[in-house]
Write a protein that holds these residues in place. Structure first.
Motif, PDB file in Angstrom:
ATOM      1  N   ARG A 240      -4.666  -2.683  11.458  1.00  0.00           N
ATOM      2  CA  ARG A 240      -3.664  -1.997  12.280  1.00  0.00           C
ATOM      3  C   ARG A 240      -3.267  -2.912  13.435  1.00  0.00           C
TER       4      ARG A 240
ATOM      5  N   ASP B 294      -6.435  -3.506   5.137  1.00  0.00           N
ATOM      6  CA  ASP B 294      -5.356  -3.512   6.117  1.00  0.00           C
ATOM      7  C   ASP B 294      -5.901  -3.567   7.540  1.00  0.00           C
TER       8      ASP B 294
ATOM      9  N   GLN C 249      -7.633  -3.975  -1.573  1.00  0.00           N
ATOM     10  CA  GLN C 249      -6.732  -4.134  -0.435  1.00  0.00           C
ATOM     11  C   GLN C 249      -7.497  -3.886   0.855  1.00  0.00           C
TER      12      GLN C 249
ATOM     13  N   SER D 154       1.068  -2.370  10.429  1.00  0.00           N
ATOM     14  CA  SER D 154      -0.179  -2.840   9.826  1.00  0.00           C
ATOM     15  C   SER D 154       0.068  -4.090   8.995  1.00  0.00           C
TER      16      SER D 154
ATOM     17  N   TYR E 106       0.837  -1.199   0.000  1.00  0.00           N
ATOM     18  CA  TYR E 106       0.000   0.000   0.000  1.00  0.00           C
ATOM     19  C   TYR E 106       0.873   1.250   0.000  1.00  0.00           C
TER      20      TYR E 106
ATOM     21  N   VAL F 201      -1.488  -6.087   5.668  1.00  0.00           N
ATOM     22  CA  VAL F 201      -2.279  -5.769   4.479  1.00  0.00           C
ATOM     23  C   VAL F 201      -2.501  -7.033   3.662  1.00  0.00           C
TER      24      VAL F 201
ATOM     25  N   HIS G 154     -10.012   1.288   6.152  1.00  0.00           N
ATOM     26  CA  HIS G 154      -9.174   0.113   5.902  1.00  0.00           C
ATOM     27  C   HIS G 154      -9.331  -0.507   4.517  1.00  0.00           C
TER      28      HIS G 154
END
Length: 435
Positions: free
Chosen positions: A228, A226, A224, A234, A57, A236, A175
């Motif tokens: 945290r 992700d 995508q 993070s 990302y 992904v 996200h």
């Protein structure tokens, strides 16, 4: 701002013209199969990490254009321009001999800029595939020693396909991101096949010259998500793919006869058949890419990709090309010691390393042709010329091999060298206030 846009577009148009009109100069007998050597949509930053891109990302504040997964465009927050060159050192060998060659060309021109706080647009041009080979196969034909003749079957090819794309990516919530590219593939695939009687001056030789002029639209897409894991860390997950599009093309071919006198080819004395610009199409395969990465913002990134393609479904002029389905894996990462270091230039450098392994769509003598490479690269910060601008020079080397010398096959050892310059400029669309 408008002066910058005009200057950038002028440079892009010039480089695009050079890319489209330049002769593709590669030497790879394996490019005879399918559409040639398919390059993929990876800029040098991602090639240096073994080709991981699906779940990449934004590992740092610096923007890079990830064409392979357009969902990543959502993270671009400043105008980004990327221009690059590629050089290839190639060694072809069999069990008894080898030869080397070097070629260089413009590799890509890409640009991206934010539309909203969570979306961005990107466009550019880059090679899709490259075609370049020149070899012959010598055989003996005849039933007795008296009528046996030596025949050379000669094969040559040149050209390739170029991809121009326009893509958009956006983020939903905090996200999830999606994106898509509309791509226009165009170019010419030129191939010749000759039959020559090497030791018979009075023999009639023949040649088939074929040209496939391609021009049509295809689509790629991606997503995508992700998680945290901490304040700056993070995880992904990513997916990208390309549709099995039908691309328009025009087929032209001509069959001629000619003589060879004193080793010199004479002008064709007869044309047996000719076809000009017969409309047809080629059908691209469905391709899937899956990826995972874990990163600490502005510090490090580690990831892996798995890809698969239904290249056994590729048809040209409604004829299946007899290719194999492909699969491949990539692992790699990036490390930056201290992105904010004031003293110590090399603390701000991006260090990249990766590995890739692919089963290509080629099978010769019932043996799959595989390709393996080790990759490494550097992202070198450059001094800013204007306030609000950040520049980087990306250097990448891919060291690998394709095929094998066993079973009468050829092996290619290659060193692909990539040089790219990336600009981040946050002042292009900024509104200035005057007191």
């Amino acid at each position: 701002m408008y002066n910058k846009l005009k200057y950038t577009f002028a440079v892009c148009l010039l480089l695009t013209s050079l890319m489209v009109n330049a002769q593709v100069t590669i030497q790879s007998p394996y490019s005879k199969f399918g559409l040639g050597n398919v390059r993929g949509s990876l800029l040098p930053q991602y090639r240096a990490m073994g080709g991981i891109s699906t779940a990449v990302y934004k590992p740092s504040f610096f923007n890079n254009i990830n064409i392979q997964n357009p969902a990543s465009y959502a993270g671009i927050n400043s105008t980004t321009l990327d221009i690059g060159l590629t050089g290839v050192i190639n060694e072809l060998s069999n069990s008894t001999q080898s030869e080397q060659n070097f070629n260089a060309s413009l590799s890509h021109v890409a640009m991206a800029f934010p539309i909203t706080r969570k979306s961005a647009l990107s466009f550019g041009i880059l090679p899709y595939s490259q075609l370049g080979y020149d070899f012959k196969n010598t055989v003996q034909v005849g039933t007795t020693a008296a009528n046996t003749k030596t025949v050379d079957y000669k094969y040559t090819g040149e050209g390739g396909l170029t991809k121009a794309y326009l893509g958009y990516g956006m983020q939903f919530g905090d996200h999830f991101r999606v994106g898509a590219n509309v791509e226009y593939l165009f170019g010419n695939l030129l191939e010749n096949r000759s039959t020559e009687y090497a030791n018979d001056p009075g023999a009639i030789n023949s040649r088939l010259q074929a040209k496939n002029s391609v021009g049509g639209v295809s689509f790629t897409y991606g997503a995508q998500y992700d998680f945290r894991l901490g304040n700056k860390t993070s995880l992904v997950f990513g997916y990208s793919g390309s549709s099995n599009s039908n691309i328009n093309s025009k087929i032209s071919n001509v069959v001629t006869q000619y003589n060879i006198i004193n080793g010199e080819e004479q002008s064709a004395f007869d044309t047996l058949s000719i076809v000009e610009n017969r409309k047809t199409n080629l059908k691209l395969p469905l391709v899937h890419n899956f990826g995972i990465s874990i990163q600490k913002d502005n510090k490090w990134l580690i990831g892996a990709d798995y890809r698969m393609g239904k290249w056994s479904n590729l048809t040209i002029d409604n004829v299946n090309q007899g290719l194999q389905d492909t699969y491949g894996v990539s692992v790699g990462g990036q490390y930056t010691p201290d992105v904010n270091a004031i003293n110590g230039y090399f603390k701000r450098v991006d260090y990249r390393l990766g590995f890739s392994h692919d089963k290509t769509y080629i099978q010769v003598n019932n043996q799959d042709i595989k390709q393996t490479a080790i990759t490494l690269g550097l992202g070198l910060p450059l001094s800013s010329i204007n306030r609000g601008s950040i520049y980087k020079m990306n250097l990448t080397a891919e060291l690998g091999k394709r095929g094998t010398v066993s079973n009468g096959l050829l092996q290619e050892k290659f060193v692909n060298l990539h040089l790219a310059f990336t600009l981040n400029d946050g002042s292009w669309f900024r509104r200035f206030k005057f007191d």
